[in-house]
Scaffold this motif. Structure first.
Motif, PDB file in Angstrom:
ATOM      1  N   ALA A   6      11.300 -35.213 -62.982  1.00  0.00           N
ATOM      2  CA  ALA A   6      10.003 -34.915 -62.375  1.00  0.00           C
ATOM      3  C   ALA A   6       9.804 -35.729 -61.103  1.00  0.00           C
ATOM      4  O   ALA A   6      10.526 -36.698 -60.831  1.00  0.00           O
ATOM      5  CB  ALA A   6       8.889 -35.228 -63.379  1.00  0.00           C
ATOM      6  N   ASP A   7       8.797 -35.347 -60.325  1.00  0.00           N
ATOM      7  CA  ASP A   7       8.504 -35.995 -59.051  1.00  0.00           C
ATOM      8  C   ASP A   7       8.259 -37.492 -59.223  1.00  0.00           C
ATOM      9  O   ASP A   7       8.608 -38.298 -58.359  1.00  0.00           O
ATOM     10  CB  ASP A   7       7.284 -35.314 -58.420  1.00  0.00           C
ATOM     11  N   ASP A   8       7.618 -37.878 -60.330  1.00  0.00           N
ATOM     12  CA  ASP A   8       7.320 -39.291 -60.535  1.00  0.00           C
ATOM     13  C   ASP A   8       8.493 -40.061 -61.126  1.00  0.00           C
ATOM     14  O   ASP A   8       8.401 -41.266 -61.364  1.00  0.00           O
ATOM     15  CB  ASP A   8       6.075 -39.460 -61.418  1.00  0.00           C
ATOM     16  N   GLN A   9       9.628 -39.369 -61.364  1.00  0.00           N
ATOM     17  CA  GLN A   9      10.830 -40.015 -61.888  1.00  0.00           C
ATOM     18  C   GLN A   9      11.938 -40.126 -60.848  1.00  0.00           C
ATOM     19  O   GLN A   9      12.731 -41.073 -60.897  1.00  0.00           O
ATOM     20  CB  GLN A   9      11.379 -39.220 -63.082  1.00  0.00           C
ATOM     21  N   TYR A  10      11.970 -39.171 -59.932  1.00  0.00           N
ATOM     22  CA  TYR A  10      13.128 -39.043 -59.036  1.00  0.00           C
ATOM     23  C   TYR A  10      12.674 -38.669 -57.628  1.00  0.00           C
ATOM     24  O   TYR A  10      11.910 -37.722 -57.444  1.00  0.00           O
ATOM     25  CB  TYR A  10      14.072 -37.974 -59.581  1.00  0.00           C
ATOM     26  N   VAL A  11      13.138 -39.436 -56.661  1.00  0.00           N
ATOM     27  CA  VAL A  11      12.898 -39.168 -55.243  1.00  0.00           C
ATOM     28  C   VAL A  11      14.263 -38.928 -54.607  1.00  0.00           C
ATOM     29  O   VAL A  11      15.056 -39.853 -54.445  1.00  0.00           O
ATOM     30  CB  VAL A  11      12.173 -40.345 -54.562  1.00  0.00           C
ATOM     31  N   GLY A  12      14.556 -37.678 -54.282  1.00  0.00           N
ATOM     32  CA  GLY A  12      15.860 -37.313 -53.738  1.00  0.00           C
ATOM     33  C   GLY A  12      15.790 -37.070 -52.242  1.00  0.00           C
ATOM     34  O   GLY A  12      15.102 -36.159 -51.774  1.00  0.00           O
ATOM     35  N   ILE A  13      16.493 -37.894 -51.473  1.00  0.00           N
ATOM     36  CA  ILE A  13      16.449 -37.846 -50.013  1.00  0.00           C
ATOM     37  C   ILE A  13      17.883 -37.821 -49.485  1.00  0.00           C
ATOM     38  O   ILE A  13      18.782 -38.441 -50.064  1.00  0.00           O
ATOM     39  CB  ILE A  13      15.707 -39.074 -49.440  1.00  0.00           C
ATOM     40  N   GLU A  14      18.084 -37.112 -48.389  1.00  0.00           N
ATOM     41  CA  GLU A  14      19.371 -37.143 -47.711  1.00  0.00           C
ATOM     42  C   GLU A  14      19.176 -37.628 -46.280  1.00  0.00           C
ATOM     43  O   GLU A  14      18.298 -37.133 -45.570  1.00  0.00           O
ATOM     44  CB  GLU A  14      20.022 -35.759 -47.709  1.00  0.00           C
ATOM     45  N   LEU A  15      19.986 -38.594 -45.889  1.00  0.00           N
ATOM     46  CA  LEU A  15      20.012 -39.069 -44.510  1.00  0.00           C
ATOM     47  C   LEU A  15      21.137 -38.358 -43.778  1.00  0.00           C
ATOM     48  O   LEU A  15      22.274 -38.321 -44.253  1.00  0.00           O
ATOM     49  CB  LEU A  15      20.244 -40.581 -44.478  1.00  0.00           C
ATOM     50  N   GLU A  16      20.814 -37.792 -42.617  1.00  0.00           N
ATOM     51  CA  GLU A  16      21.802 -37.131 -41.767  1.00  0.00           C
ATOM     52  C   GLU A  16      21.822 -37.837 -40.408  1.00  0.00           C
ATOM     53  O   GLU A  16      20.779 -37.979 -39.768  1.00  0.00           O
ATOM     54  CB  GLU A  16      21.451 -35.650 -41.577  1.00  0.00           C
ATOM     55  N   VAL A  17      23.018 -38.259 -39.981  1.00  0.00           N
ATOM     56  CA  VAL A  17      23.175 -38.945 -38.698  1.00  0.00           C
ATOM     57  C   VAL A  17      24.114 -38.129 -37.816  1.00  0.00           C
ATOM     58  O   VAL A  17      25.172 -37.685 -38.271  1.00  0.00           O
ATOM     59  CB  VAL A  17      23.731 -40.371 -38.895  1.00  0.00           C
ATOM     60  N   ASN A  18      23.725 -37.946 -36.569  1.00  0.00           N
ATOM     61  CA  ASN A  18      24.531 -37.179 -35.624  1.00  0.00           C
ATOM     62  C   ASN A  18      25.883 -37.858 -35.411  1.00  0.00           C
ATOM     63  O   ASN A  18      25.947 -39.038 -35.075  1.00  0.00           O
ATOM     64  CB  ASN A  18      23.776 -37.061 -34.299  1.00  0.00           C
ATOM     65  N   GLN A  19      26.953 -37.106 -35.603  1.00  0.00           N
ATOM     66  CA  GLN A  19      28.301 -37.665 -35.455  1.00  0.00           C
ATOM     67  C   GLN A  19      28.595 -38.101 -34.023  1.00  0.00           C
ATOM     68  O   GLN A  19      29.555 -38.847 -33.793  1.00  0.00           O
ATOM     69  CB  GLN A  19      29.338 -36.660 -35.941  1.00  0.00           C
ATOM     70  N   ARG A  20      27.784 -37.677 -33.084  1.00  0.00           N
ATOM     71  CA  ARG A  20      27.942 -38.146 -31.702  1.00  0.00           C
ATOM     72  C   ARG A  20      27.775 -39.659 -31.605  1.00  0.00           C
ATOM     73  O   ARG A  20      28.320 -40.305 -30.694  1.00  0.00           O
ATOM     74  CB  ARG A  20      26.900 -37.446 -30.817  1.00  0.00           C
ATOM     75  N   PHE A  52      19.700 -30.021 -57.310  1.00  0.00           N
ATOM     76  CA  PHE A  52      20.096 -29.926 -58.711  1.00  0.00           C
ATOM     77  C   PHE A  52      19.395 -31.004 -59.540  1.00  0.00           C
ATOM     78  O   PHE A  52      18.886 -30.727 -60.644  1.00  0.00           O
ATOM     79  CB  PHE A  52      21.620 -30.078 -58.813  1.00  0.00           C
ATOM     80  N   LEU A  53      19.348 -32.217 -59.016  1.00  0.00           N
ATOM     81  CA  LEU A  53      18.768 -33.322 -59.784  1.00  0.00           C
ATOM     82  C   LEU A  53      17.252 -33.196 -59.912  1.00  0.00           C
ATOM     83  O   LEU A  53      16.663 -33.670 -60.888  1.00  0.00           O
ATOM     84  CB  LEU A  53      19.150 -34.657 -59.135  1.00  0.00           C
ATOM     85  N   ARG A  54      16.621 -32.556 -58.949  1.00  0.00           N
ATOM     86  CA  ARG A  54      15.171 -32.345 -59.054  1.00  0.00           C
ATOM     87  C   ARG A  54      14.815 -31.477 -60.250  1.00  0.00           C
ATOM     88  O   ARG A  54      13.700 -31.548 -60.774  1.00  0.00           O
ATOM     89  CB  ARG A  54      14.637 -31.704 -57.775  1.00  0.00           C
ATOM     90  N   LYS A  55      15.741 -30.652 -60.676  1.00  0.00           N
ATOM     91  CA  LYS A  55      15.489 -29.812 -61.842  1.00  0.00           C
ATOM     92  C   LYS A  55      15.547 -30.628 -63.133  1.00  0.00           C
ATOM     93  O   LYS A  55      15.025 -30.198 -64.160  1.00  0.00           O
ATOM     94  CB  LYS A  55      16.515 -28.677 -61.899  1.00  0.00           C
ATOM     95  N   ARG A  56      16.167 -31.791 -63.070  1.00  0.00           N
ATOM     96  CA  ARG A  56      16.293 -32.656 -64.250  1.00  0.00           C
ATOM     97  C   ARG A  56      15.199 -33.703 -64.337  1.00  0.00           C
ATOM     98  O   ARG A  56      14.892 -34.191 -65.426  1.00  0.00           O
ATOM     99  CB  ARG A  56      17.657 -33.363 -64.235  1.00  0.00           C
TER     100      ARG A  56
END
Length: 234
Positions: A192-206, A186-190
């Motif tokens: 540009a690439d040079d304004q916003y870097v959207g990353i998600e970290l996922e960690v195994n619950q194990r 959603f935020l990438r639509k607001r």
């Protein structure tokens, strides 16, 4: 550290008192990965300590409303709330969905106001097995491969992680695709690439546990993330 915003969309499984009737008999679902991301608040605290960045969290269960889905998405509401009257669902969105997302945007806009490119890191954990499939990674880094800055940041972070912690299997866009519907999408639509870097970290619950190994892991994740900030934020 300027230029970074942290968020935790699934930090708890709290049910607001006014909706407890909807969740009678749902204790098992609330306690499971369906209700929250165990360990994600630990991650948020470690990354905030490492970066000094603002951390925006919500501890209301995702089974009330899913803050990592867009308005209108089929899974915005769960089986426990999707049949509520329209007015009730609108109130849930107004009270428990929009404030979280609006605060993240406000933090991004504040940093953008001083001509910073912002790295937004969403902190999540994932169930080791889903629908009979065992996930074969400890760490996932999600991004949109069409966004050059996101792709390069995640590739560099993965390389640092593997060098620092060769015991970890670190995969890109796993166990989910970073371009799927979500807050970063959603935020990438607001922005540009040079304004916003959207990353998600996922960690195994194990790996989530109340022991020193878990604390060491989250400290290592935070350290390797912070190491890439100065070269990524301009």
């Amino acid at each position: 550290m300027d230029g970074v915003v942290l968020s935790c969309e699934h930090g708890g499984n709290d049910v607001p008192p006014e909706y407890r009737d909807c969740f009678r008999g749902a204790e098992q679902a609330l306690a499971s990965h369906r209700g929250w991301d165990p360990g994600s608040l630990d991650l948020g605290t470690a990354f905030q300590r490492s970066t000094g960045a603002p951390l925006v969290t919500t501890t209301v269960t995702r089974l009330l409303v899913e803050p990592n889905r867009s308005i209108g998405h089929a899974r915005l509401f769960s089986q426990y709330t999707r049949d509520l009257p329209t007015d009730a669902k609108r109130e849930i969105v107004d009270r428990y969905y929009l404030p979280h997302r609006n605060r993240i945007q406000a933090e991004i806009d504040e940093l953008r106001g001083i001509d910073r490119r912002v790295i937004h890191l969403g902190l999540h954990t994932f169930t080791p097995e889903l629908d009979g499939e065992v996930r074969n990674a400890e760490i996932g880094l999600l991004y949109d491969p069409r966004r050059t800055n996101e792709k390069e940041f995640c590739a560099a972070w993965r390389a640092r992680l593997i060098a620092f912690r060769p015991d970890l299997r670190v995969r890109l866009n796993y166990p989910y695709l970073g371009k799927a519907d979500g807050l970063t999408t959603f935020l990438r639509k607001r922005y540009a690439d040079d304004q916003y870097v959207g990353i998600e970290l996922e960690v195994n619950q194990r790996l989530v546990a109340a022991d020193d190994r878990w604390q060491t892991l989250i400290a290592d994740l935070a350290q390797t993330f912070s190491a890439g900030i100065r070269t990524a934020v301009s």
